[in-house]
Design a protein around this motif. Structure first.
Motif, PDB file in Angstrom:
ATOM      1  N   ILE A  63       1.000  -1.290  -0.047  1.00 56.81           N
ATOM      2  CA  ILE A  63       0.064   0.042  -0.015  1.00 56.81           C
ATOM      3  C   ILE A  63       0.849   1.118   0.063  1.00 56.81           C
ATOM      4  CG2 ILE A  63      -1.688   1.326   1.258  1.00 56.81           C
ATOM      5  CD1 ILE A  63      -2.733  -1.191   2.458  1.00 56.81           C
ATOM      6  N   GLY A  64       0.525   2.129  -0.702  1.00 59.10           N
ATOM      7  CA  GLY A  64       1.361   3.492  -0.960  1.00 59.10           C
ATOM      8  C   GLY A  64       0.728   4.359  -1.440  1.00 59.10           C
ATOM      9  N   LEU A  65       1.537   5.604  -1.623  1.00 61.50           N
ATOM     10  CA  LEU A  65       1.091   6.537  -2.412  1.00 61.50           C
ATOM     11  C   LEU A  65       2.236   6.897  -3.565  1.00 61.50           C
ATOM     12  CD1 LEU A  65       0.476   9.404   0.534  1.00 61.50           C
ATOM     13  CD2 LEU A  65      -1.179   8.081  -0.832  1.00 61.50           C
ATOM     14  N   LYS A  66       1.677   7.468  -4.549  1.00 52.76           N
ATOM     15  CA  LYS A  66       2.608   7.574  -5.773  1.00 52.76           C
ATOM     16  C   LYS A  66       2.472   9.273  -6.227  1.00 52.76           C
ATOM     17  CE  LYS A  66       2.849   5.763 -10.412  1.00 52.76           C
ATOM     18  NZ  LYS A  66       2.250   4.647 -11.108  1.00 52.76           N
ATOM     19  N   LEU A  67       3.353   9.663  -6.358  1.00 42.98           N
ATOM     20  CA  LEU A  67       3.660  11.063  -6.874  1.00 42.98           C
ATOM     21  C   LEU A  67       4.361  11.278  -8.084  1.00 42.98           C
ATOM     22  CD1 LEU A  67       3.211  14.190  -5.886  1.00 42.98           C
ATOM     23  CD2 LEU A  67       5.446  14.118  -4.998  1.00 42.98           C
ATOM     24  N   ASN A  68       3.345  11.697  -9.019  1.00 42.64           N
ATOM     25  CA  ASN A  68       4.135  11.902 -10.584  1.00 42.64           C
ATOM     26  C   ASN A  68       4.426  13.428 -10.853  1.00 42.64           C
ATOM     27  OD1 ASN A  68       3.949   9.175 -11.019  1.00 42.64           O
ATOM     28  ND2 ASN A  68       1.622   9.371 -11.673  1.00 42.64           N
ATOM     29  N   PHE A  69       5.204  13.815 -11.413  1.00 45.94           N
ATOM     30  CA  PHE A  69       5.689  14.929 -12.009  1.00 45.94           C
ATOM     31  C   PHE A  69       5.648  14.939 -13.322  1.00 45.94           C
ATOM     32  CE2 PHE A  69       7.375  15.394  -7.957  1.00 45.94           C
ATOM     33  CZ  PHE A  69       7.023  16.665  -7.371  1.00 45.94           C
ATOM     34  N   ALA A  70       5.005  15.591 -14.348  1.00 46.28           N
ATOM     35  CA  ALA A  70       5.060  15.809 -15.727  1.00 46.28           C
ATOM     36  C   ALA A  70       6.334  16.648 -16.182  1.00 46.28           C
ATOM     37  CB  ALA A  70       3.440  16.327 -16.206  1.00 46.28           C
ATOM     38  N   LEU A  71       6.992  16.129 -16.832  1.00 48.67           N
ATOM     39  CA  LEU A  71       8.198  16.950 -17.344  1.00 48.67           C
ATOM     40  C   LEU A  71       7.684  17.554 -18.512  1.00 48.67           C
ATOM     41  CD1 LEU A  71      11.081  14.334 -17.365  1.00 48.67           C
ATOM     42  CD2 LEU A  71      10.785  15.975 -15.773  1.00 48.67           C
ATOM     43  N   PRO A  72       8.061  19.139 -18.417  1.00 49.76           N
ATOM     44  CA  PRO A  72       7.437  19.748 -19.536  1.00 49.76           C
ATOM     45  C   PRO A  72       8.291  19.273 -20.824  1.00 49.76           C
ATOM     46  CG  PRO A  72       8.622  21.152 -18.071  1.00 49.76           C
ATOM     47  CD  PRO A  72       8.792  20.000 -17.507  1.00 49.76           C
ATOM     48  N   ASN A  73       7.311  19.171 -21.807  1.00 48.49           N
ATOM     49  CA  ASN A  73       7.874  19.138 -23.131  1.00 48.49           C
ATOM     50  C   ASN A  73       7.374  20.174 -24.167  1.00 48.49           C
ATOM     51  OD1 ASN A  73       5.223  18.205 -23.763  1.00 48.49           O
ATOM     52  ND2 ASN A  73       5.689  15.844 -23.594  1.00 48.49           N
ATOM     53  N   ALA A  74       7.829  20.140 -25.595  1.00 50.45           N
ATOM     54  CA  ALA A  74       7.369  20.938 -26.544  1.00 50.45           C
ATOM     55  C   ALA A  74       5.859  20.914 -26.712  1.00 50.45           C
ATOM     56  CB  ALA A  74       8.144  20.842 -27.723  1.00 50.45           C
ATOM     57  N   THR A  75       5.305  19.843 -26.835  1.00 45.56           N
ATOM     58  CA  THR A  75       3.987  19.781 -27.014  1.00 45.56           C
ATOM     59  C   THR A  75       2.974  20.389 -25.899  1.00 45.56           C
ATOM     60  OG1 THR A  75       4.123  17.804 -28.470  1.00 45.56           O
ATOM     61  CG2 THR A  75       1.890  18.207 -27.620  1.00 45.56           C
ATOM     62  N   LEU A  76       3.637  20.207 -24.273  1.00 50.97           N
ATOM     63  CA  LEU A  76       2.640  20.678 -23.370  1.00 50.97           C
ATOM     64  C   LEU A  76       2.948  22.147 -23.708  1.00 50.97           C
ATOM     65  CD1 LEU A  76       1.022  19.815 -20.767  1.00 50.97           C
ATOM     66  CD2 LEU A  76       3.210  20.031 -19.712  1.00 50.97           C
ATOM     67  N   ILE A  77       4.037  22.723 -23.679  1.00 48.71           N
ATOM     68  CA  ILE A  77       4.234  24.290 -23.609  1.00 48.71           C
ATOM     69  C   ILE A  77       3.387  24.914 -24.830  1.00 48.71           C
ATOM     70  CG2 ILE A  77       6.005  25.823 -23.736  1.00 48.71           C
ATOM     71  CD1 ILE A  77       7.854  23.984 -22.409  1.00 48.71           C
ATOM     72  N   ALA A  78       3.357  24.208 -26.077  1.00 50.76           N
ATOM     73  CA  ALA A  78       2.791  24.811 -27.241  1.00 50.76           C
ATOM     74  C   ALA A  78       1.239  24.765 -26.856  1.00 50.76           C
ATOM     75  CB  ALA A  78       3.067  23.934 -28.566  1.00 50.76           C
ATOM     76  N   ASN A  79       0.562  23.703 -26.459  1.00 50.25           N
ATOM     77  CA  ASN A  79      -0.778  23.679 -26.058  1.00 50.25           C
ATOM     78  C   ASN A  79      -1.068  24.740 -25.029  1.00 50.25           C
ATOM     79  OD1 ASN A  79      -1.066  21.668 -27.811  1.00 50.25           O
ATOM     80  ND2 ASN A  79      -1.165  19.865 -26.373  1.00 50.25           N
TER      81      ASN A  79
END
Length: 185
Positions: A63-79
């Motif tokens: 049992i646990g917690l999971k922390l996700n960080f989205a790394l910024p990429n060109a598509t995310l920044i453009a959107n």
């Protein structure tokens, strides 16, 4: 006449602005970190002889917690940039729709005022031309002026009457435009 503000274009622009805001908000929140709760209960077979059911079954639980960080990429920044730009553009479009609706109301009022002033001016001109024609007709009957002058004054009176009729039609046209404008909500 009473000219109402046509809010159809304004409400359309406001709805587009709200849609652009929700899209911008969604793309902005896509890059935020996420925290997830994770649980697992499984059994694994451990054997060294590569047989199907021989070996030890090992229980694996966690049992646990999971922390996700989205790394910024060109598509995310453009959107995100495009969504921000679209939101700002729709905001300006809403402001322009409000200004356009106000200008339409003022334009309809100006058209009606112009037509009514033109009608009153043409009414006075028609009265003067009719008076001139009557005087010239009396002078012609007494033999003081020629027939050409009398006919010219008659033509001027007829033209003034046509202008008066045309200006009355313009008032009806302005009223019809106002009625159509008021019916569209």
């Amino acid at each position: 006449p009473n000219i109402e503000l046509n809010s159809l274009q304004i409400s359309n622009s406001v709805l587009k602005e709200q849609y652009a805001w929700s899209n911008f908000n969604q793309t902005r929140k896509m890059s935020l970190p996420t925290l997830s709760f994770v649980a697992s209960n499984s059994y694994q077979l451990f054997n060294t002889e590569f047989k199907m059911f021989d070996g030890n079954w090992i229980n694996s639980n966690y049992i646990g917690l999971k922390l996700n960080f989205a790394l910024p990429n060109a598509t995310l920044i453009a959107n995100r940039t495009q969504a921000s730009y679209n939101y700002k553009l729709t905001k300006k479009s809403t402001e322009q729709a409000k200004i356009k609706a106000d200008l339409e109301v003022k334009q309809l009022a100006n058209d009606f005022d112009k037509a009514s002033f033109q009608t009153s001016a043409n009414k006075e001109i028609y009265g003067l031309r009719m008076d001139t024609y009557q005087k010239n007709k009396n002078l012609y009957s007494q033999g003081l002026i020629s027939l050409d002058q009398t006919l010219n004054s008659f033509n001027a009176m007829v033209n003034a009457e046509y202008s008066l009729i045309s200006s009355k039609i313009n008032i009806l046209l302005a009223q019809a435009k106002i009625n159509i404008h008021n019916k569209i909500k």
